[in-house]
Design an enzyme around this catalytic site. Structure first.
Site, PDB file in Angstrom:
ATOM      1  N   CYS A   1      -0.206   1.700   2.446  1.00 27.72           N
ATOM      2  CA  CYS A   1      -0.934   2.960   2.594  1.00 27.72           C
ATOM      3  C   CYS A   1      -0.754   3.500   4.011  1.00 27.72           C
ATOM      4  O   CYS A   1      -0.531   2.749   4.953  1.00 27.72           O
ATOM      5  CB  CYS A   1      -2.418   2.822   2.299  1.00 27.72           C
ATOM      6  SG  CYS A   1      -2.838   2.265   0.657  1.00 27.72           S
TER       7      CYS A   1
ATOM      8  N   LYS B   1       5.558  -2.284   3.891  1.00 32.34           N
ATOM      9  CA  LYS B   1       6.019  -2.842   5.161  1.00 32.34           C
ATOM     10  C   LYS B   1       4.938  -3.664   5.834  1.00 32.34           C
ATOM     11  O   LYS B   1       5.171  -4.777   6.297  1.00 32.34           O
ATOM     12  CB  LYS B   1       6.471  -1.698   6.085  1.00 32.34           C
ATOM     13  CG  LYS B   1       6.959  -2.157   7.462  1.00 32.34           C
ATOM     14  CD  LYS B   1       8.221  -2.987   7.348  1.00 32.34           C
ATOM     15  CE  LYS B   1       8.768  -3.373   8.711  1.00 32.34           C
ATOM     16  NZ  LYS B   1       9.937  -4.262   8.582  1.00 32.34           N
TER      17      LYS B   1
END
Length: 612
Positions: free
Chosen positions: A2, A607
């Site tokens: 997010c 990530k």
């Protein structure tokens, strides 16, 4: 995992920043996006499943503009990948919220709010936040800061929140607990983001919020900030060292390709602290010498790729520094009964410095009585270094590709430097040894470049892998973690199932999988275990397996039918694992190209993992 952006600008439309910032956060992983902007006293929102560009196009079609707004890229946790579940969430047309994290008690809060008459349009935990703030806002007569203060008291879990109100076009309120959030200051404009990369095109002046912080922002800066105790606080504004060029592709096709090829420089930059100043404790902090002299063992906590760097470090710590070392997956460590040793050094490793499980594992270790902590991290001012007594920053620079490359190899360099430093403090390094380690470190960027020059040969292997459904990676000793890393890279970006084993374990199960359809990748440096590795390869060949061997120039391997060989530089000593990482990265990259997968944004992955 997010991404959040927001802005309040005195003289400019916020939409260009919101969309640009969200695009720069795409690397964190997401499945939908949205923005909400206060336009002429009304909150206008647009959300879309898919790429940010789809949402941006829709926003422009609707003519959305204004001086204050928030935006979000969502990676689904609660609720499916649908537009109603995408952020921002709005309560009663009055309050708009974006949120990163997980509200663990959202079900009970949802029932409470439904009992108060609030209707839910999504399956998310974030809508609970919007309604809760709106309820407090209505109760206190329209004080946004105080409404957020009261609402967050009810939430259990981790969050970063940004809030705007329909009737407050000059107020943006943010709150942080366990998820990264920063404030960036421009000229008559203030920005917020999960990551500095989102704001760097607009300003370099940033202040990092801490857990428990709540801040009221206006276009001219931070107007009010309270800490976790509710007391007034200040956060130091610093000038970010991140360059805009590091966030651009340049001549490369993908960020992963770019970051693979940046490794000689990143390694040289990380090694510089040891090459210029020597292997001295002060590289890790002012009190490092006394800490290093007092510790009796080491425990390393990490997740994912960083965990494999930790496994590699265990070999160096025990062989060079002769110090007992233990490595654990952070998400497992924090949920088990642990026998704590106050004289044990707890090391945490994280590229982002915000990995939630690693952060919580460190807090757990400290609660058990561990007195000494060291973080290896790539991002200054992130949470892990602030929580640790000692720190060494890697100098990888911004890493955008989800699959870690240069962050991993620079972690290895930092951990090697730590092992030699500990050995020196313990009186185990002669002048000759130190000179040898220094020279190996000095030569490492060149050896890595030599390995990068093998790319055309490695790319030629890719077509043979592209139609496979599984692969096996083998290594021995200190190169076993590199086999693990190679298998992880292949599965991350090609979606080929891959496993890694110590080569000596073949007969204990994995050999049953070997046939002509199973490619077997072997890490085979010219070290003391080479003959053992060759014997293991014979076992694979006897079962019809096809071998792909990454060897040293002086390993005496010949390519034959069913045995493909690529030779890296001559054996480079203790730092061989770093060099042998490069070929497995390149192999995964080119197999992904051959299969047509999304190299930089593989499916289902993020990530930075900032939630459980």
């Amino acid at each position: 995992m997010c991404g959040i952006v927001g802005a309040i600008r005195a003289h400019h439309n916020v939409v260009d920043f919101l969309t640009d910032g969200l695009k720069r956060l795409e690397y964190r992983g997401y499945d939908s996006s949205g923005i909400a902007v206060n336009t002429d006293g009304k909150i206008k929102r647009v959300r879309r499943v898919g790429r940010v560009q789809l949402m941006e196009d829709a926003a422009r079609e609707k003519g959305i503009s204004g001086g204050i707004g928030i935006g979000h890229t969502r990676w689904a946790t609660h609720g499916g990948v649908t537009e109603p579940n995408a952020h921002p969430h709005i309560s009663g047309g009055m309050i708009a919220v974006v949120h990163n994290g997980i509200i663990e008690n959202f079900e009970s809060e949802r029932k409470r709010l439904e009992g108060l008459g609030y209707r839910f349009e999504s399956q998310t935990d974030t809508e609970v936040i919007a309604h809760s703030i709106n309820h407090e806002y209505a109760q206190n007569g329209g004080k946004l800061f105080e409404a957020v203060q009261e609402a967050v008291k009810r939430f259990h879990g981790a969050y970063a929140i940004a809030v705007i109100a329909q009737d407050k076009p000059d107020e943006l309120v943010v709150a942080r607990m366990g998820c990264p959030l920063l404030v960036a200051l421009g000229d008559d404009e203030t920005f917020i983001a999960s990551d500095v990369s989102a704001v760097i095109a607009f300003t370099r002046r940033v202040a990092y919020l801490e857990d428990g912080d709540i801040a009221l922002l206006a276009s001219d800066g931070i107007k009010r900030l309270t800490d976790k105790s509710g007391l007034p606080a200040e956060r130091k504004v610093k000038v970010s060292e991140l360059s805009l060029a590091s966030l651009e592709l340049g001549p490369y096709s993908h960020f992963m390709q770019k970051e693979i090829h940046e490794q000689p420089r990143a390694i040289a930059d990380t090694a510089e602290v040891f090459l210029d100043g020597g292997f001295i404790p002060e590289n890790f902090g002012k009190n490092a010498k006394s800490v290093f002299e007092s510790i009796r063992s080491v425990k390393i906590l990490a997740c994912g790729t960083s965990y494999y760097a930790a496994l590699t470090a265990k070999y160096w710590l025990e062989s060079i520094a002769k110090i007992p070392s233990d490595v654990e997956i952070a998400s497992e460590y924090r949920y088990r009964s642990v026998i704590a040793d106050p004289d044990q050094l707890v090391i945490t490793i994280s590229q982002s410095g915000e990995t939630l499980d690693t952060m919580e594992a460190l807090k757990y270790a400290k609660s058990l009585g561990h007195r000494h902590s060291l973080s290896i991290c790539n991002v200054m001012e992130s949470a892990l270094p602030r929580e640790s007594s000692l720190v060494l920053y890697t100098r990888a620079g911004a890493e955008i590709g989800v699959a870690s490359t240069k962050a991993f190899t620079t972690q290895l360099v930092a951990l090697f430097g730590l092992a030699v430093t500990l050995a020196k403090v313990r009186g185990l390094v002669s002048e000759e040894d130190e000179a040898r380690y220094t020279e190996e470190l000095r030569q490492l960027p060149g050896s890595v470049q030599h390995a990068l020059n093998l790319e055309p040969q490695i790319a030629a292997w890719a077509q043979q892998f592209a139609k496979k459904t599984s692969a096996l990676f083998l290594g021995r000793g200190i190169h076993y973690p590199i086999a693990l890393e190679g298998a992880l890279k292949l599965k991350e970006i090609t979606y080929i199932h891959a496993e890694a084993y110590p080569a000596g374990e073949l007969k204990h199960g994995p050999l049953a999988l070997v046939d002509e359809n199973m490619p077997v990748v072997v890490i085979a440096p010219n070290d003391s275990l080479l003959d053992k590795v060759k014997a293991n390869m014979q076992e694979v060949g006897a079962r019809g397996g096809e071998l792909f061997v990454f060897a040293d120039l002086d390993s005496n391997f010949n390519a034959t039918e069913g045995v493909h060989v690529i030779r890296a530089p001559r054996h480079v000593g203790e730092l061989s694992p770093v060099v042998h990482t490069i070929p497995v990265q390149l192999l995964s990259y080119h197999v992904a190209l051959a299969r047509g997968t999304d190299v930089d944004k593989p499916r289902n992955l993020a990530k930075s993992v900032t939630v459980e």
